[in-house]
Design a protein around this motif. Structure first.
Motif, PDB file in Angstrom:
ATOM      1  N   UNK A   8      37.862  47.351  36.763  1.00  0.00           N
ATOM      2  CA  UNK A   8      37.880  45.927  36.441  1.00  0.00           C
ATOM      3  C   UNK A   8      37.939  45.579  34.977  1.00  0.00           C
ATOM      4  N   UNK A   9      37.887  46.559  34.099  1.00  0.00           N
ATOM      5  CA  UNK A   9      37.993  46.250  32.685  1.00  0.00           C
ATOM      6  C   UNK A   9      39.401  45.797  32.317  1.00  0.00           C
ATOM      7  N   UNK A  10      39.562  45.357  31.084  1.00  0.00           N
ATOM      8  CA  UNK A  10      40.874  44.925  30.631  1.00  0.00           C
ATOM      9  C   UNK A  10      40.777  44.131  29.348  1.00  0.00           C
ATOM     10  N   UNK A  11      41.874  43.491  29.014  1.00  0.00           N
ATOM     11  CA  UNK A  11      41.942  42.667  27.806  1.00  0.00           C
ATOM     12  C   UNK A  11      42.019  41.202  28.193  1.00  0.00           C
ATOM     13  N   UNK A  12      41.287  40.383  27.472  1.00  0.00           N
ATOM     14  CA  UNK A  12      41.237  38.956  27.783  1.00  0.00           C
ATOM     15  C   UNK A  12      41.004  38.188  26.485  1.00  0.00           C
ATOM     16  N   UNK A  13      41.427  36.950  26.459  1.00  0.00           N
ATOM     17  CA  UNK A  13      41.179  36.108  25.290  1.00  0.00           C
ATOM     18  C   UNK A  13      39.766  35.543  25.345  1.00  0.00           C
ATOM     19  N   UNK A  14      39.260  35.204  24.187  1.00  0.00           N
ATOM     20  CA  UNK A  14      37.930  34.607  24.117  1.00  0.00           C
ATOM     21  C   UNK A  14      37.868  33.374  25.016  1.00  0.00           C
ATOM     22  N   UNK A  15      36.756  33.258  25.727  1.00  0.00           N
ATOM     23  CA  UNK A  15      36.583  32.172  26.678  1.00  0.00           C
ATOM     24  C   UNK A  15      36.980  32.541  28.090  1.00  0.00           C
ATOM     25  N   UNK A  16      37.641  33.673  28.242  1.00  0.00           N
ATOM     26  CA  UNK A  16      38.097  34.108  29.547  1.00  0.00           C
ATOM     27  C   UNK A  16      37.017  34.813  30.343  1.00  0.00           C
ATOM     28  N   UNK A  17      37.424  35.325  31.507  1.00  0.00           N
ATOM     29  CA  UNK A  17      36.487  35.961  32.431  1.00  0.00           C
ATOM     30  C   UNK A  17      37.033  37.292  32.930  1.00  0.00           C
ATOM     31  N   UNK A  18      36.128  38.163  33.298  1.00  0.00           N
ATOM     32  CA  UNK A  18      36.460  39.433  33.945  1.00  0.00           C
ATOM     33  C   UNK A  18      35.335  39.775  34.912  1.00  0.00           C
ATOM     34  N   UNK A  68      22.812  36.232  28.623  1.00  0.00           N
ATOM     35  CA  UNK A  68      22.136  35.328  29.546  1.00  0.00           C
ATOM     36  C   UNK A  68      22.927  34.024  29.681  1.00  0.00           C
ATOM     37  N   UNK A  69      23.182  33.617  30.925  1.00  0.00           N
ATOM     38  CA  UNK A  69      23.924  32.392  31.177  1.00  0.00           C
ATOM     39  C   UNK A  69      25.428  32.577  31.226  1.00  0.00           C
ATOM     40  N   UNK A  70      25.917  33.718  30.787  1.00  0.00           N
ATOM     41  CA  UNK A  70      27.364  33.984  30.807  1.00  0.00           C
ATOM     42  C   UNK A  70      27.739  35.086  31.789  1.00  0.00           C
ATOM     43  N   UNK A  71      26.877  36.069  31.948  1.00  0.00           N
ATOM     44  CA  UNK A  71      27.130  37.202  32.837  1.00  0.00           C
ATOM     45  C   UNK A  71      26.229  37.104  34.060  1.00  0.00           C
ATOM     46  N   UNK A  78      26.752  46.448  51.760  1.00  0.00           N
ATOM     47  CA  UNK A  78      27.676  47.022  52.748  1.00  0.00           C
ATOM     48  C   UNK A  78      28.746  47.877  52.070  1.00  0.00           C
ATOM     49  N   UNK A  79      29.148  47.488  50.888  1.00  0.00           N
ATOM     50  CA  UNK A  79      30.176  48.221  50.159  1.00  0.00           C
ATOM     51  C   UNK A  79      29.585  49.188  49.141  1.00  0.00           C
ATOM     52  N   UNK A  80      28.270  49.165  48.993  1.00  0.00           N
ATOM     53  CA  UNK A  80      27.597  50.016  48.009  1.00  0.00           C
ATOM     54  C   UNK A  80      28.249  49.820  46.634  1.00  0.00           C
ATOM     55  N   UNK A  81      28.420  48.567  46.286  1.00  0.00           N
ATOM     56  CA  UNK A  81      29.119  48.220  45.053  1.00  0.00           C
ATOM     57  C   UNK A  81      28.295  47.268  44.212  1.00  0.00           C
ATOM     58  N   UNK A  82      28.282  47.564  42.935  1.00  0.00           N
ATOM     59  CA  UNK A  82      27.608  46.754  41.925  1.00  0.00           C
ATOM     60  C   UNK A  82      28.669  45.978  41.156  1.00  0.00           C
ATOM     61  N   UNK A  83      28.376  44.714  40.827  1.00  0.00           N
ATOM     62  CA  UNK A  83      29.340  43.882  40.120  1.00  0.00           C
ATOM     63  C   UNK A  83      28.725  43.320  38.837  1.00  0.00           C
ATOM     64  N   UNK A  84      29.610  43.010  37.906  1.00  0.00           N
ATOM     65  CA  UNK A  84      29.216  42.256  36.718  1.00  0.00           C
ATOM     66  C   UNK A  84      30.287  41.200  36.478  1.00  0.00           C
ATOM     67  N   UNK A  85      29.961  39.959  36.776  1.00  0.00           N
ATOM     68  CA  UNK A  85      30.865  38.856  36.510  1.00  0.00           C
ATOM     69  C   UNK A  85      30.610  38.372  35.096  1.00  0.00           C
ATOM     70  N   UNK A  86      31.652  38.394  34.283  1.00  0.00           N
ATOM     71  CA  UNK A  86      31.530  38.013  32.881  1.00  0.00           C
ATOM     72  C   UNK A  86      32.378  36.775  32.623  1.00  0.00           C
ATOM     73  N   UNK A  87      31.771  35.727  32.112  1.00  0.00           N
ATOM     74  CA  UNK A  87      32.477  34.497  31.791  1.00  0.00           C
ATOM     75  C   UNK A  87      32.220  34.121  30.334  1.00  0.00           C
TER      76      UNK A  87
END
Length: 128
Positions: A8-18, A68-71, A78-87
């Motif tokens: 899920x990594x990648x390149x994004x502009x400031x203000x974006x999400x991954x 704090x407040x952004x991630x 069920x999927x044994x998966x950990x997530x990190x939503x970054x905004x």
């Protein structure tokens, strides 16, 4: 050798999400804290967020002040998966991001040395 697999990594502009994902082997999932760390060039690996689950249910989460407040950390048992939503990403969020599992008893969620199992890392680059 237990291997966590990130994506899920990648390149994004400031203000974006991954959103980062990490598949955790079943026998380490739900046993303890799981977390996300990051390491920028020339800096130490730092704790970003952590989650404690019990029987598939999220009991507690922790965040570094800088995110704090952004991630948001979450998990899918069920999927044994950990997530990190970054905004609202900032250039200072640029780093290699790692997921980690199984914190030692009495350890601290933000200390890399206190975690046993690691992924290979996924690069996040935020351009301003």
């Amino acid at each position: 050798q237990v291997q966590l697999v990130e994506s899920g990594g990648g390149s994004v502009q400031a203000g974006g999400s991954l959103r980062l994902s990490c598949v955790v082997p079943g026998y380490t999932y739900n046993r303890n804290w799981m977390g996300w760390f990051r390491q920028a060039p020339g800096k130490e690996r730092e704790g970003v967020a952590a989650i404690y689950t019990l029987s598939g249910i999220t009991i507690s989460t922790r965040y570094a002040d800088s995110v704090q407040g952004r991630f948001t950390i979450s998990q899918d048992n069920a999927k044994k998966t950990l997530y990190l939503q970054m905004t609202s990403l900032k250039s200072e969020d640029t780093a290699l991001y790692y997921c980690a599992a199984e914190m030692r008893s009495g350890g601290s969620w933000y200390l890399a040395a206190d975690f046993t199992y690691w992924g290979q890392g996924t690069q996040v680059t935020v351009s301003s």
